[in-house]
Design a protein around this motif. Structure first.
Motif, short mmCIF file in Angstrom:
data_model
loop_
_atom_site.label_atom_id
_atom_site.label_comp_id
_atom_site.label_asym_id
_atom_site.label_seq_id
_atom_site.Cartn_x
_atom_site.Cartn_y
_atom_site.Cartn_z
N THR A 66 0.75 -1.22 -5.89
CA THR A 66 1.16 -1.85 -4.63
C THR A 66 2.36 -1.09 -4.09
O THR A 66 3.30 -0.78 -4.84
N LYS A 117 6.98 -4.54 9.50
CA LYS A 117 5.55 -4.85 9.50
C LYS A 117 4.78 -3.72 8.86
O LYS A 117 4.90 -2.56 9.29
N GLN A 172 -3.14 -4.21 4.51
CA GLN A 172 -2.83 -5.05 3.35
C GLN A 172 -3.40 -4.45 2.09
O GLN A 172 -2.80 -4.55 1.02
N SER A 173 -4.59 -3.87 2.20
CA SER A 173 -5.21 -3.23 1.06
C SER A 173 -5.95 -1.98 1.52
O SER A 173 -6.34 -1.86 2.68
N SER A 205 1.06 -2.14 7.22
CA SER A 205 -0.40 -2.19 7.24
C SER A 205 -0.98 -0.93 6.61
O SER A 205 -0.34 0.12 6.61
N LYS A 252 5.29 -6.47 3.61
CA LYS A 252 4.54 -7.38 2.76
C LYS A 252 3.72 -6.67 1.69
O LYS A 252 3.11 -7.32 0.84
N GLY A 295 0.69 -12.00 -0.22
CA GLY A 295 0.70 -12.15 1.23
C GLY A 295 2.08 -12.26 1.84
O GLY A 295 2.22 -12.25 3.06
N THR A 346 1.15 -3.11 0.38
CA THR A 346 -0.21 -2.61 0.49
C THR A 346 -0.74 -2.36 -0.92
O THR A 346 -0.13 -1.62 -1.69
#
Lengths: 111, 111
Positions: free
Chosen positions: B87, B5, B9-10, B7, B103, A40, B105
């Protein structure tokens, strides 16, 4: 990873004990970095070095110190380990310019 | 202003599909935008990178699209394969300064 080695690969330590992680490079690169990776949060910079005895703080430096007495070695020390410092730690190197090469990481667990 | 930023996350995609990962930044001084790929138990590895003077860069099945006016960039993976499951981190930096990472994905390609 070629040219960069982290040790140890895994470590379990008790709260309050000092811990030192080592990053060793054979590339003679000027720049070295320590990151921590947490779910996270991605990769967050702890400390970095632009040369021997030339270090600076990153965004999450509290509780950590570093030393670089030789070009090839960059040490990360947790002065008094806490559970919040349980993480995977990555070292990265670059000759300058662009693009990092990362080590394979150290998985640290503080119990 | 130093944030990147990322996007989603997954992301789960069927084999052969085209996963798209998006990133946005605020600092217009950023001049280097790399993407890193990380497999479990390994350090991140540079996958592909772009400078803001071009709108698209392709390397094999991986494409970066860059929109300077919107301050956004994205990674597309053509003909995705289960081996692409990893990731992915977008990042940005200014010249040879430290790289700021998104962060991450977590991408899973279904067989």
């Amino acid at each position: 990873d070629a040219g960069i080695t982290q040790s140890p690969r895994h470590k379990v330590t008790e709260t309050g004990t000092p811990v030192t992680l080592r990053c060793h490079q054979t590339e003679n690169h000027r720049y070295m970095y320590w990151y921590r990776q947490d779910p996270g949060h991605g990769l967050r910079l702890i400390h970095y070095s632009y040369g021997v005895k030339d270090t600076d703080k990153g965004e999450v430096s509290d509780g950590y110190s570093v030393s670089r007495s030789k070009t090839e070695d960059f040490l990360l020390t947790l002065e008094s380990a806490t559970s919040s410092q349980t993480s995977v730690y990555f070292c990265a190197i670059t000759p300058g310019g662009y693009g990092y090469t990362f080590g394979s990481g150290t998985r640290l667990t503080v119990v | 202003q130093q944030q990147v930023k990322q996007s989603p996350q997954s992301l789960i995609v069927q084999k052969g599909g085209i996963p798209i990962i998006n990133c946005a930044y605020e600092n217009t001084a950023f001049d280097y935008f790399p993407w890193y790929q990380q497999f479990p138990g390994k350090g991140p590895a540079l996958l592909i990178a772009i400078r803001p003077d071009v709108s698209e860069k392709k390397e094999g099945r991986f494409t970066i699209s860059f929109n300077k006016s919107a301050k956004q960039f994205s990674l597309h993976i053509m003909d995705s394969q289960p081996g692409d499951s990893a990731t992915y981190f977008c990042a940005a930096s200014i010249r040879d300064d430290k790289i700021i990472f998104g962060k991450g994905t977590r991408l899973h390609i279904l067989p």
